[in-house]
Design a protein around this motif. Structure first.
Motif, PDB file in Angstrom:
ATOM      1  N   GLU A  24     -12.051 -28.110 -19.172  1.00 53.70           N
ATOM      2  CA  GLU A  24     -11.205 -26.887 -19.821  1.00 53.70           C
ATOM      3  C   GLU A  24     -11.301 -25.710 -18.963  1.00 53.70           C
ATOM      4  N   LEU A  25     -12.230 -25.559 -18.531  1.00 51.58           N
ATOM      5  CA  LEU A  25     -12.514 -24.263 -17.452  1.00 51.58           C
ATOM      6  C   LEU A  25     -11.470 -24.376 -16.401  1.00 51.58           C
ATOM      7  N   ILE A  26     -11.522 -25.410 -15.872  1.00 48.89           N
ATOM      8  CA  ILE A  26     -10.574 -25.581 -14.717  1.00 48.89           C
ATOM      9  C   ILE A  26      -9.080 -25.341 -15.166  1.00 48.89           C
ATOM     10  N   ARG A  27      -8.692 -26.106 -16.100  1.00 47.40           N
ATOM     11  CA  ARG A  27      -7.451 -25.968 -16.517  1.00 47.40           C
ATOM     12  C   ARG A  27      -6.914 -24.410 -17.189  1.00 47.40           C
ATOM     13  N   GLU A  28      -7.868 -23.717 -17.586  1.00 42.85           N
ATOM     14  CA  GLU A  28      -7.803 -22.351 -18.066  1.00 42.85           C
ATOM     15  C   GLU A  28      -7.481 -21.596 -16.834  1.00 42.85           C
ATOM     16  N   ALA A  29      -8.465 -21.782 -15.871  1.00 41.26           N
ATOM     17  CA  ALA A  29      -8.311 -20.949 -14.426  1.00 41.26           C
ATOM     18  C   ALA A  29      -7.011 -21.133 -13.681  1.00 41.26           C
ATOM     19  N   ILE A  30      -6.424 -22.323 -13.791  1.00 46.76           N
ATOM     20  CA  ILE A  30      -5.512 -22.783 -13.206  1.00 46.76           C
ATOM     21  C   ILE A  30      -4.057 -22.057 -13.896  1.00 46.76           C
ATOM     22  N   ALA A  31      -3.923 -22.131 -15.435  1.00 47.04           N
ATOM     23  CA  ALA A  31      -3.008 -21.512 -16.166  1.00 47.04           C
ATOM     24  C   ALA A  31      -3.133 -19.769 -16.133  1.00 47.04           C
ATOM     25  N   ALA A  32      -4.304 -19.468 -15.777  1.00 47.36           N
ATOM     26  CA  ALA A  32      -4.377 -17.990 -15.656  1.00 47.36           C
ATOM     27  C   ALA A  32      -3.749 -17.714 -14.323  1.00 47.36           C
TER      28      ALA A  32
END
Length: 87
Positions: free
Chosen positions: A76-84
């Motif tokens: 979840e954190l990695i996906r959020e970081a990539i989206a940001a």
């Protein structure tokens, strides 16, 4: 267990394992399981790609610490970081 096992950042207790074992011993409603579907829920219209990523021990520790603080998984954190980053 060594007390280090977690599911989505939440520690798994001996009591939870015992409850799961009891549930399994009683048996499951096969028809209900079939209706629920199999596998992880979809993340879109097409199948998701799995991407391997190498992290140093320090990077992994920082990621796990933040995941624990935010009660999220690594993914979840990695996906959020990539989206940001992509925004």
């Amino acid at each position: 267990m060594g007390g280090e096992e977690t599911i989505n950042g939440v520690p798994v207790t001996e009591e939870q394992i015992s409850a799961w074992a009891t549930e399994a011993e009683v048996g499951y409603d096969v028809d209900a399981l079939k209706r629920r579907g199999r596998g992880r829920p979809g993340r879109g219209a097409e199948p998701a790609q799995v991407v391997a990523l190498r992290l140093t021990a320090d990077e992994l520790a920082a990621l796990d610490a933040r995941a624990a603080r935010e009660h999220k998984s690594r993914s979840e954190l990695i996906r959020e970081a990539i989206a940001a980053y992509a925004a």
